[in-house]
Design a protein around this motif. Structure first.
Motif, mmCIF file in Angstrom:
data_model
loop_
_atom_site.group_PDB
_atom_site.id
_atom_site.type_symbol
_atom_site.label_atom_id
_atom_site.label_comp_id
_atom_site.label_asym_id
_atom_site.label_seq_id
_atom_site.Cartn_x
_atom_site.Cartn_y
_atom_site.Cartn_z
ATOM 1 N N GLN A 241 29.448 40.719 35.514
ATOM 2 C CA GLN A 241 30.305 41.652 34.789
ATOM 3 C C GLN A 241 31.731 41.100 34.773
ATOM 4 O O GLN A 241 32.231 40.629 35.795
ATOM 5 N N GLN A 242 32.358 41.155 33.606
ATOM 6 C CA GLN A 242 33.728 40.683 33.441
ATOM 7 C C GLN A 242 34.476 41.688 32.587
ATOM 8 O O GLN A 242 33.931 42.190 31.595
ATOM 9 N N TRP A 243 35.696 42.027 32.980
ATOM 10 C CA TRP A 243 36.451 43.065 32.278
ATOM 11 C C TRP A 243 37.927 42.739 32.347
ATOM 12 O O TRP A 243 38.364 41.919 33.158
ATOM 13 N N GLY A 244 38.708 43.381 31.492
ATOM 14 C CA GLY A 244 40.138 43.115 31.530
ATOM 15 C C GLY A 244 40.938 43.970 30.576
ATOM 16 O O GLY A 244 40.391 44.607 29.660
ATOM 17 N N GLY A 262 38.993 41.249 35.906
ATOM 18 C CA GLY A 262 38.142 41.269 37.078
ATOM 19 C C GLY A 262 36.773 40.718 36.731
ATOM 20 O O GLY A 262 36.375 40.688 35.563
ATOM 21 N N SER A 263 36.047 40.279 37.745
ATOM 22 C CA SER A 263 34.694 39.779 37.524
ATOM 23 C C SER A 263 33.857 40.029 38.772
ATOM 24 O O SER A 263 34.369 40.007 39.900
ATOM 25 N N LEU A 264 32.566 40.273 38.546
ATOM 26 C CA LEU A 264 31.626 40.512 39.636
ATOM 27 C C LEU A 264 30.361 39.717 39.361
ATOM 28 O O LEU A 264 29.691 39.932 38.347
ATOM 29 N N PHE A 265 30.057 38.777 40.255
ATOM 30 C CA PHE A 265 28.849 37.964 40.162
ATOM 31 C C PHE A 265 27.861 38.514 41.190
ATOM 32 O O PHE A 265 27.986 38.273 42.386
ATOM 33 N N GLY A 266 26.880 39.290 40.695
ATOM 34 C CA GLY A 266 26.028 40.062 41.575
ATOM 35 C C GLY A 266 24.888 39.273 42.189
ATOM 36 O O GLY A 266 24.110 38.622 41.488
ATOM 37 N N ASN A 267 24.787 39.310 43.507
ATOM 38 C CA ASN A 267 23.649 38.795 44.269
ATOM 39 C C ASN A 267 23.230 37.373 43.891
ATOM 40 O O ASN A 267 22.094 37.126 43.471
ATOM 41 N N SER A 286 27.341 39.122 46.860
ATOM 42 C CA SER A 286 28.039 39.167 45.574
ATOM 43 C C SER A 286 29.471 38.655 45.695
ATOM 44 O O SER A 286 30.136 38.846 46.716
ATOM 45 N N VAL A 287 29.947 38.019 44.629
ATOM 46 C CA VAL A 287 31.292 37.458 44.585
ATOM 47 C C VAL A 287 32.137 38.262 43.596
ATOM 48 O O VAL A 287 31.722 38.469 42.454
ATOM 49 N N ARG A 288 33.305 38.695 44.022
ATOM 50 C CA ARG A 288 34.202 39.479 43.164
ATOM 51 C C ARG A 288 35.570 38.795 43.094
ATOM 52 O O ARG A 288 36.085 38.312 44.100
ATOM 53 N N PHE A 289 36.127 38.762 41.873
ATOM 54 C CA PHE A 289 37.482 38.247 41.658
ATOM 55 C C PHE A 289 38.323 39.322 40.979
ATOM 56 O O PHE A 289 37.831 40.054 40.110
ATOM 57 N N GLN A 290 39.595 39.373 41.337
ATOM 58 C CA GLN A 290 40.573 40.199 40.631
ATOM 59 C C GLN A 290 41.797 39.332 40.347
ATOM 60 O O GLN A 290 42.366 38.734 41.269
#
Length: 381
Positions: A241-244, A262-267, A286-290
């Motif tokens: 998931q990627q949003w902004g 933001g981004s979320l790379f799940g599992n 999971s990896v998350r970036f902001q």
């Protein structure tokens, strides 16, 4: 009577041929320069590099007027390296874009093929680097929000509304092209507003099982995605998931920007952000970036543009977390409307357990800092 009917049919055919007008345009960008990196896997390096400010490409763009405000449109766009002539985007002939569709003055535009998503269409033009004010090294760490076009989307149907007093919306859906309907599909939505001195945008993207099991027929092909070798923690995510949201404000010769993504790379099934090439110690799951970016651009003259951006990125994986601080700055001198010279410098510093990695065509820094400088020329045709 028969002769009159034939004459009328011939006149109608002639009138239709005269009404329909079509055109095909050849276009492109060639961009190359020299890049210095102070710590490229533990060594300094000088490299000749292509696609610094914008990706080198050539393409065909076509339109046919069908009458009543309706047009048939297409675009074929091929990326390549200027320094060695090889094809980019996994060797695809038209790896950047390949689509066909219809555009209506009343109802908007519908296109089908290999295309960009709403984040790339609406958020990227407001980011300091992907707006082409600076070179590619100023994208956010590991291009985690994909504003630098790490991947494009296959099998995509896209609807874009007409511009209503500055407002425009977009929705996309990309098919898996598989009997497993939900495996390797994608969708996105976005909206933008531009009026006077203000430009605003927001968007959201979701990928389901991207690049699944080295899949090459789905929405996100495995050979045009995050690197399985260097970034398995991103490449093997079950969902992405990627949003902004972003905005710019123009005041005289200056343009100020503020952006959050933001981004979320799940599992992910392999690798850790805090081990291997990008870091050491801790982190799983999971990896998350902001990402938070502030930027400013200033035209000293119509021919000289100065740009600066400051980005803070917070990354987490399981119990592990870390930060990136990145400063980007540069000048563009426009020799003409189509040709410019550029010089840029970038500095990235990371917190504990992360290695700096601005120049991803090389190796990560062996320390928490990396400096990159680039000078080059871009020509558009």
């Amino acid at each position: 009577m028969k002769k009159s009917f034939l004459a009328l049919a011939a006149l109608a055919a002639f009138g239709g041929a005269a009404h329909a007008q079509s055109s095909v345009t050849l276009f492109g960008i060639v961009d190359a320069g020299f890049t210095y990196t102070n710590n490229n896997g533990g060594h300094s390096s000088w490299q000749m590099t292509s696609s610094n400010e914008q990706s080198t490409r050539w393409g065909l763009r076509g339109v046919e007027d069908l009458g009543s405000g309706l047009k048939a449109i297409f675009q074929l766009e091929s990326g390549f390296s200027l320094v060695n002539g090889t094809a980019a985007q996994g060797g695809r002939l038209f790896g950047r874009q390949a689509w066909v569709g219809l555009s209506s003055d009343k109802y908007g535009t519908l296109t089908l093929g290999r295309q960009y998503n709403a984040m790339q269409d609406f958020i990227a033009p407001l980011q300091i680097t992907t707006s082409t004010s600076l070179t590619v090294y100023g994208t956010h760490p590991l291009d985690n929000d994909n504003l630098g076009n790490t991947y494009r989307t296959n099998n995509e149907i896209k609807y874009t509304t007409q511009n209503y007093s500055g407002f425009q919306g977009e929705a996309t859906y990309a098919f898996s092209n598989s009997t497993s309907f939900a495996v390797n599909r994608a969708y996105s939505v976005g909206a933008t507003y531009s009026g006077g001195a203000v430009s605003l945008a927001a968007a959201y993207v979701r990928l389901s099982n991207p690049a699944f099991n080295k899949d090459t027929v789905g929405a996100i092909p495995s050979d045009n995605f995050y690197s399985l070798t260097t970034m398995p923690f991103l490449a093997t995510a079950a969902t992405v998931q990627q949003w902004g949201a972003a905005g710019t404000y123009s005041a005289g010769n200056a343009i100020f920007g503020l952006l959050y993504t933001g981004s979320l790379f799940g599992n992910p099934t392999a690798g850790s952000l805090f081990s291997g090439a990008t870091g050491s110690g801790g982190g799983s799951g999971s990896v998350r970036f902001q990402n938070l970016e502030g930027s400013a651009r200033y035209y000293f003259t119509p021919f000289l543009l100065a740009s600066v951006g400051e980005t803070y990125t917070h990354a987490t994986q399981g119990s592990g977390s870390g930060n990136y601080w990145q400063t980007s700055a540069g000048f563009q001198y426009f020799l003409s409307k189509r040709t410019d010279l550029y010089v840029n410098a970038f500095y990235q510093k990371t917190s504990q357990h992360l290695h700096a990695w601005l120049n991803t065509i090389g190796a990560p820094s062996t320390t928490s800092t990396q400096v990159v400088a680039v000078v080059g020329i871009r020509h558009k045709f």
